[in-house]
Design a protein around this motif. Structure first.
Motif, PDB file in Angstrom:
ATOM      1  N   THR A  42     -67.920  -1.490  12.054  1.00  0.00           N
ATOM      2  CA  THR A  42     -68.897  -0.562  11.507  1.00  0.00           C
ATOM      3  C   THR A  42     -68.332   0.087  10.252  1.00  0.00           C
ATOM      4  N   PRO A  43     -69.117   0.142   9.180  1.00  0.00           N
ATOM      5  CA  PRO A  43     -68.618   0.771   7.962  1.00  0.00           C
ATOM      6  C   PRO A  43     -68.207   2.219   8.233  1.00  0.00           C
ATOM      7  N   ARG A  44     -67.109   2.635   7.654  1.00  0.00           N
ATOM      8  CA  ARG A  44     -66.589   3.978   7.876  1.00  0.00           C
ATOM      9  C   ARG A  44     -67.192   4.996   6.907  1.00  0.00           C
ATOM     10  N   ALA A  45     -67.580   4.562   5.730  1.00  0.00           N
ATOM     11  CA  ALA A  45     -68.145   5.465   4.738  1.00  0.00           C
ATOM     12  C   ALA A  45     -69.613   5.109   4.535  1.00  0.00           C
ATOM     13  N   THR A  93     -72.642  -4.435   9.046  1.00  0.00           N
ATOM     14  CA  THR A  93     -71.426  -4.350   9.862  1.00  0.00           C
ATOM     15  C   THR A  93     -70.167  -4.465   9.027  1.00  0.00           C
ATOM     16  N   PHE A  94     -70.298  -4.967   7.812  1.00  0.00           N
ATOM     17  CA  PHE A  94     -69.131  -5.098   6.939  1.00  0.00           C
ATOM     18  C   PHE A  94     -69.591  -5.014   5.496  1.00  0.00           C
ATOM     19  N   PHE A 131     -69.951  -7.855  -1.056  1.00  0.00           N
ATOM     20  CA  PHE A 131     -70.061  -8.785   0.059  1.00  0.00           C
ATOM     21  C   PHE A 131     -70.518  -7.952   1.248  1.00  0.00           C
ATOM     22  N   VAL A 132     -71.689  -8.296   1.826  1.00  0.00           N
ATOM     23  CA  VAL A 132     -72.283  -7.468   2.867  1.00  0.00           C
ATOM     24  C   VAL A 132     -72.723  -8.355   4.034  1.00  0.00           C
ATOM     25  N   MET A 133     -72.366  -7.939   5.241  1.00  0.00           N
ATOM     26  CA  MET A 133     -72.813  -8.626   6.457  1.00  0.00           C
ATOM     27  C   MET A 133     -73.861  -7.736   7.117  1.00  0.00           C
TER      28      MET A 133
END
Length: 171
Positions: A28-31, A108-109, A118-120
């Motif tokens: 999970t992204p932190r920011a 999720t990333f 780059f995005v998931m």
């Protein structure tokens, strides 16, 4: 001796628990994710739900690559979206799919710099086939480039992670 062995086991279990906690699979992204980065992803979902090929194409770069589970599985270049939409549409018509709707979850990333991202993104695709409502889940891999203040999709890949329909989707 038994006390020493018991103490060693407790210490080892403690280290195992700590290692497990730090090696979590949580991606999970932190920011918070930049709204400008999410805008083309949200616009893609809206355009797909409206079946608006022009709007989808406008979100992509001229050298975009699309990868999906529909043969021939890869489309590239300025007409990638048009050809992907055509091939996907043929299969959807052949299989009698109606009332489709795509939703996205929280990415999720995310890995990005000033010009590239780059995005998931987990997605769900719900549709009706043969009178039955079906549910498909998957993961978009999206690569974007920034032009001025606008992010454009240069790669859109899909990987299915679950499906309630039967296995007769082959084209």
């Amino acid at each position: 001796m038994r006390i020493a062995c018991l103490a060693c086991m407790i210490i080892l279990l403690g280290f195992t628990s700590i290692a497990g906690a730090t090696a979590s699979n949580d991606t999970t992204p932190r920011a918070p994710i930049d709204r400008a980065l999410l805008a083309p992803i949200d616009a893609l979902v809206v355009a797909m739900n409206r079946d608006d090929d022009r709007a989808i194409a406008a979100l992509m770069t001229r050298d975009a690559v699309i990868q999906d589970e529909v043969a021939p599985y890869r489309w590239i270049g300025p007409d990638a979206e048009e050809h992907w939409s055509h091939d996907d549409g043929l299969l959807i018509s052949k299989r009698g799919v109606t009332a489709s709707h795509t939703t996205r979850s929280t990415p999720t990333f995310v890995h990005r710099n000033a010009a590239h991202a780059f995005v998931m993104v987990p997605i769900a695709y719900d549709y009706t086939r043969g009178g039955n409502r079906q549910h498909e889940t998957g993961l978009w891999t999206i690569v974007m480039v920034r032009t001025g203040e606008v992010w454009r999709i240069t790669f859109l890949g899909f990987a299915k992670t679950g499906d309630t329909s039967d296995a007769t989707w082959d084209g």
